[in-house]
Design a protein around this motif. Sequence first.
Motif, mmCIF file in Angstrom:
data_model
loop_
_atom_site.group_PDB
_atom_site.id
_atom_site.type_symbol
_atom_site.label_atom_id
_atom_site.label_comp_id
_atom_site.label_asym_id
_atom_site.label_seq_id
_atom_site.Cartn_x
_atom_site.Cartn_y
_atom_site.Cartn_z
ATOM 1 N N LYS A 1 0.841 -1.189 0.000
ATOM 2 C CA LYS A 1 0.000 0.000 0.000
ATOM 3 C C LYS A 1 0.875 1.237 0.000
ATOM 4 C CE LYS A 1 -3.634 2.396 2.576
ATOM 5 N NZ LYS A 1 -4.452 2.418 3.808
ATOM 6 N N TYR A 2 0.619 2.134 -0.953
ATOM 7 C CA TYR A 2 1.453 3.329 -1.073
ATOM 8 C C TYR A 2 1.231 4.275 0.099
ATOM 9 C CZ TYR A 2 3.438 7.684 -2.740
ATOM 10 O OH TYR A 2 4.167 8.837 -2.839
ATOM 11 N N ILE A 3 2.331 4.756 0.676
ATOM 12 C CA ILE A 3 2.287 5.721 1.776
ATOM 13 C C ILE A 3 3.139 6.917 1.378
ATOM 14 C CG2 ILE A 3 2.821 6.144 4.204
ATOM 15 C CD1 ILE A 3 2.526 3.150 4.694
ATOM 16 N N PRO A 4 2.567 8.142 1.352
ATOM 17 C CA PRO A 4 3.346 9.330 0.977
ATOM 18 C C PRO A 4 4.523 9.570 1.910
ATOM 19 C CG PRO A 4 0.986 9.802 0.993
ATOM 20 C CD PRO A 4 1.158 8.457 1.633
ATOM 21 N N PHE A 5 5.550 10.200 1.384
ATOM 22 C CA PHE A 5 6.757 10.506 2.158
ATOM 23 C C PHE A 5 6.431 11.392 3.352
ATOM 24 C CE2 PHE A 5 10.560 12.987 3.137
ATOM 25 C CZ PHE A 5 11.539 12.004 3.198
#
Length: 311
Positions: A164-168
């Motif tokens: 799952k993509y997690i923003p920086f």
Amino acid sequence: MIYFIKRIGIMLFTLFLVSVISFSVFQIIPGDPALSKLGMEATQEQVEMLRTELMLDKPLSTQYIHWAKNILRGDLGESIRFSRPIEELIKERIVVTLTLGIYAILIAVAIGIPLGILSAKYNDTKLGVFLSVFSQVGLAIPEFWLGIIFLIVFGIIFRLFSLKYIPFSEDPISHIKIITLPALALAISRISVVARHMKNIVLEEQEKDYVRTAYSKGLSANKVYICHILQNALIPTITIIGMLTAGVLGGAIVVEQVFNLPGIGTLLINGVTTRDIPLVQAIITYIASVVVIINFLIDILYRAVDPRISI
């Protein structure tokens, strides 16, 4: 000064050709963008009104001039599918693509250059043969297939990386972990490209007189490589990095799809599948412009590194 003017002229002409091609090629694809936005239940009057609003009823030359003027003003238009300014959509997603691309290039350069040097230094040994085979294998593996294998093995089976993509901005550590797999998938073939080019460059430099002179002065092999051969291999190395840039941006489109990353590549695919012509034209022009500008900067860097370059 003439060198810079010539390079600027080439860059502007290339950007013009890119804009013409990216605008024209999507005009011949079957389908009606207005109908795609309104749906099959729209009346003919509604479709005609939207076509007029989008200037689709005008000649192609008029449409291009209007579109090009807006592009020069920084107005990329509005997405038909998302009903939002394209500039906003690109800004939201460009960070993902740039992070992925820069990460992949850093991996390719950091691993590829030492591998190429070692491969050249030990060219006639078992280590050199092994490194050459590794480069061939890296070039032969498609990045999308490698991405799928990484995804299954490290993401699903061993669960070493989150899917799952997690923003920086939310969690830098998790963000780097998520980007690592797609960056590796994108970098493997580039590592092979850098290693092969670097090996050829070093092998060619090794045969030159200045290297023999350095050895005759009693310099160690490591010092000859670091202080002499690598210094003279700098310009070809810059060329390789410039070549990687275009390849990485193109490869990111596929890799983003495999890992479901919310980058420019995923946005471009969505635009193509929904026939969102303004979005697709803007993204292609944007990516092409970035590549052209980077190549221009590399040309300028050539000149800074070696003032003898005049073409």
